[in-house]
Write an enzyme that holds these catalytic residues in place. Structure first.
Site, PDB file in Angstrom:
ATOM      1  N   LYS A 128       0.826  -1.156  -0.025  1.00 25.56           N
ATOM      2  CA  LYS A 128      -0.122  -0.004   0.071  1.00 25.56           C
ATOM      3  C   LYS A 128       0.734   1.279   0.068  1.00 25.56           C
ATOM      4  O   LYS A 128       0.413   2.149  -0.629  1.00 25.56           O
ATOM      5  CB  LYS A 128      -0.970  -0.104   1.305  1.00 25.56           C
ATOM      6  CG  LYS A 128      -2.192  -0.825   0.826  1.00 25.56           C
ATOM      7  CD  LYS A 128      -2.660  -1.387   2.096  1.00 25.56           C
ATOM      8  CE  LYS A 128      -3.777  -2.718   1.958  1.00 25.56           C
ATOM      9  NZ  LYS A 128      -4.192  -3.246   3.221  1.00 25.56           N
ATOM     10  N   GLN A 151      -5.073  -2.463   9.630  1.00 28.45           N
ATOM     11  CA  GLN A 151      -4.950  -3.682   8.764  1.00 28.45           C
ATOM     12  C   GLN A 151      -5.389  -4.557   9.665  1.00 28.45           C
ATOM     13  O   GLN A 151      -5.214  -4.918  10.846  1.00 28.45           O
ATOM     14  CB  GLN A 151      -3.360  -4.059   8.703  1.00 28.45           C
ATOM     15  CG  GLN A 151      -3.039  -5.326   8.023  1.00 28.45           C
ATOM     16  CD  GLN A 151      -3.572  -5.208   6.454  1.00 28.45           C
ATOM     17  OE1 GLN A 151      -3.635  -4.133   5.930  1.00 28.45           O
ATOM     18  NE2 GLN A 151      -3.813  -6.290   5.745  1.00 28.45           N
ATOM     19  N   ASP A 179     -11.119   2.527   3.848  1.00 30.92           N
ATOM     20  CA  ASP A 179     -11.529   1.178   3.383  1.00 30.92           C
ATOM     21  C   ASP A 179     -12.950   0.992   2.972  1.00 30.92           C
ATOM     22  O   ASP A 179     -13.500   0.160   2.314  1.00 30.92           O
ATOM     23  CB  ASP A 179     -11.629   0.173   4.650  1.00 30.92           C
ATOM     24  CG  ASP A 179      -9.979  -0.615   4.741  1.00 30.92           C
ATOM     25  OD1 ASP A 179      -9.462  -0.756   3.781  1.00 30.92           O
ATOM     26  OD2 ASP A 179      -9.385  -1.033   5.870  1.00 30.92           O
TER      27      ASP A 179
HETATM   28  N1  GUE Z   1      -8.194  -2.998   6.876  1.00 30.94           N
HETATM   29  C1  GUE Z   1      -7.838  -3.819   5.880  1.00 30.94           C
HETATM   30  N2  GUE Z   1      -8.013  -3.473   4.771  1.00 30.94           N
HETATM   31  C2  GUE Z   1      -7.980  -4.382   3.591  1.00 30.94           C
HETATM   32  O1  GUE Z   1      -8.024  -3.793   2.351  1.00 30.94           O
HETATM   33  C3  GUE Z   1      -7.270  -5.632   3.792  1.00 30.94           C
HETATM   34  C4  GUE Z   1      -7.149  -6.008   5.124  1.00 30.94           C
HETATM   35  N3  GUE Z   1      -7.287  -5.143   6.154  1.00 30.94           N
HETATM   36  N4  GUE Z   1      -6.368  -7.312   5.495  1.00 30.94           N
HETATM   37  C5  GUE Z   1      -6.082  -8.022   4.516  1.00 30.94           C
HETATM   38  C6  GUE Z   1      -6.659  -7.981   3.025  1.00 30.94           C
HETATM   39  C7  GUE Z   1      -6.327  -8.856   1.955  1.00 30.94           C
HETATM   40  N5  GUE Z   1      -6.114  -7.685   0.851  1.00 30.94           N
HETATM   41  C8  GUE Z   1      -5.363  -7.981  -0.346  1.00 30.94           C
HETATM   42  C9  GUE Z   1      -5.339  -6.817  -1.026  1.00 30.94           C
HETATM   43  C10 GUE Z   1      -4.501  -6.882  -2.437  1.00 30.94           C
HETATM   44  C11 GUE Z   1      -4.139  -8.088  -2.615  1.00 30.94           C
HETATM   45  C12 GUE Z   1      -3.367  -8.159  -4.003  1.00 30.94           C
HETATM   46  O2  GUE Z   1      -3.018  -7.180  -4.644  1.00 30.94           O
HETATM   47  N6  GUE Z   1      -3.051  -9.360  -4.380  1.00 30.94           N
HETATM   48  C13 GUE Z   1      -1.944  -9.539  -5.573  1.00 30.94           C
HETATM   49  C14 GUE Z   1      -1.125 -10.858  -5.384  1.00 30.94           C
HETATM   50  C15 GUE Z   1      -0.806 -11.353  -4.179  1.00 30.94           C
HETATM   51  C16 GUE Z   1       0.150 -12.435  -3.925  1.00 30.94           C
HETATM   52  O3  GUE Z   1       0.880 -12.852  -4.779  1.00 30.94           O
HETATM   53  O4  GUE Z   1       0.297 -12.946  -2.668  1.00 30.94           O
HETATM   54  C17 GUE Z   1      -2.965 -10.137  -6.745  1.00 30.94           C
HETATM   55  O5  GUE Z   1      -4.127 -10.417  -6.688  1.00 30.94           O
HETATM   56  O6  GUE Z   1      -2.430  -9.823  -7.710  1.00 30.94           O
HETATM   57  C18 GUE Z   1      -4.373  -9.050  -1.694  1.00 30.94           C
HETATM   58  C19 GUE Z   1      -4.833  -8.798  -0.755  1.00 30.94           C
HETATM   59  C20 GUE Z   1      -6.479  -6.349   1.409  1.00 30.94           C
HETATM   60  N7  GUE Z   1      -6.839  -6.685   2.769  1.00 30.94           N
END
Ligand code: GUE
Length: 284
Positions: free
Chosen positions: A53, A97, A120
């Site tokens: 982020k 988070q 969020d």
């Molecule tokens: N307050 C809060 N807000 C959130 O938005 C939040 C959170 N807590 N806790 C965890 C989850 C999870 N999350 C993701 C965001 C982007 C990818 C992302 O960009 N993933 C990549 C690859 C990831 C990889 O290769 O491991 C993709 O899909 O291409 C994944 C997971 C936001 N979260």
């Protein structure tokens, strides 16, 4: 038939370059948007997301405010950081988070956040505003999905949408977005209590799979030509396994890869929420 790709990575890159123009315009008025993150504990996955982020922020010119607390932090410690960010004018929006380490209660923390700084879109006030149709930050993953469909020309107006999963971040809230007059879809929310999942899936023009069950959506259940969004994140031997069986790509008209689909869009929408909040405050 092989499905066309809903390319989240490329779409997120395009959105980021649009946002950097808006950030530059804000800076000309003396406003610097700043994203705060609160990370409690040392879960490597959470740290990875939070770092991502801040990298995104640097790309578009948003300032970063990082707060870290040890896993041993008390409820009071976490709430003090939230109060501090609420009061900090350099922090125009922030996230805590999730999940918080065991022993900490997340709801009082979330309720303590200034709703106008909710990046969020998951604060009770933000979800309430969405239900009432009042302007405010929208949940990042649902917003990312709508934007991904829109930018690939997938018709949402009048579409039959089937959502799998009733989690707060996606399933619970996306129906509110998709049934607004501006989107105009018909939405069915399926979950573990749904008796005949295949029956619902077969009539869907758009499937949003956010159940967290590996390969839950099978090729034989998908209507040919449908758009299928894979939001699920399970892990097996270090690799991401989505909710959508790979064979679905032979039946669907559109499919979002995972990784490279909804994940990058979620991140781009977090930046979008920061920029919009700063614009709202500046009266733009
Ligand atoms: N307050 C809060 N807000 C959130 O938005 C939040 C959170 N807590 N806790 C965890 C989850 C999870 N999350 C993701 C965001 C982007 C990818 C992302 O960009 N993933 C990549 C690859 C990831 C990889 O290769 O491991 C993709 O899909 O291409 C994944 C997971 C936001 N979260």
């Amino acid at each position: 038939m092989t499905a066309q790709i809903l390319d989240g990575k490329a779409t997120a890159a395009a959105i980021k370059s649009e946002l950097s123009v808006r950030v530059a315009a804000l800076k000309e008025r003396g406003i610097v948007p700043g994203l705060g993150t609160v990370l409690v504990g040392d879960d490597p996955g959470s740290r990875w997301y939070v770092n991502g982020k801040h990298k995104d922020c640097a790309e578009v010119g948003i300032a970063s405010i990082q707060r870290e607390l040890p896993a041993t932090a008390s409820q009071q410690d976490v709430e003090d950081v939230v109060r501090e960010l609420n009061a900090d004018p350099a922090c125009t929006g922030y996230i805590v988070q999730l999940p918080l380490p065991k022993g900490l209660d997340q709801n009082p923390v979330l309720e303590l956040m200034d709703p106008d700084k909710d990046a969020d879109g998951l604060h009770p006030t933000s979800l309430g505003r969405l239900a009432l149709g009042i302007q405010g930050p929208l949940p990042c993953t649902p917003l990312g999905i709508v934007e991904l469909l829109r930018r690939h020309g997938v018709e949402i107006n009048g579409a039959e949408v089937v959502v799998l999963g009733r989690g707060v971040t996606v399933g619970r809230s996306i129906g509110l977005l998709l049934t607004r007059k501006s989107e105009n879809a018909t939405v069915t929310l399926c979950h573990t209590g749904t008796r005949d999942l295949a029956y619902h899936l077969r009539k869907a023009d758009i499937v949003i799979a956010a159940a967290g069950v590996p390969h839950l959506v099978k090729p034989e259940d998908v209507k040919p030509g449908a758009a299928v969004l894979d939001v699920g994140v399970s892990r097996s031997e270090g690799k991401i396994v989505g909710d959508v069986h790979p064979g679905v790509a032979e039946v669907a008209g559109w499919i979002s890869p995972n990784p490279g689909g909804v994940g990058p869009m979620t991140r781009a929408m977090l930046l979008n929420n920061i920029v919009e909040a700063a614009e709202r405050r500046a009266g733009i």
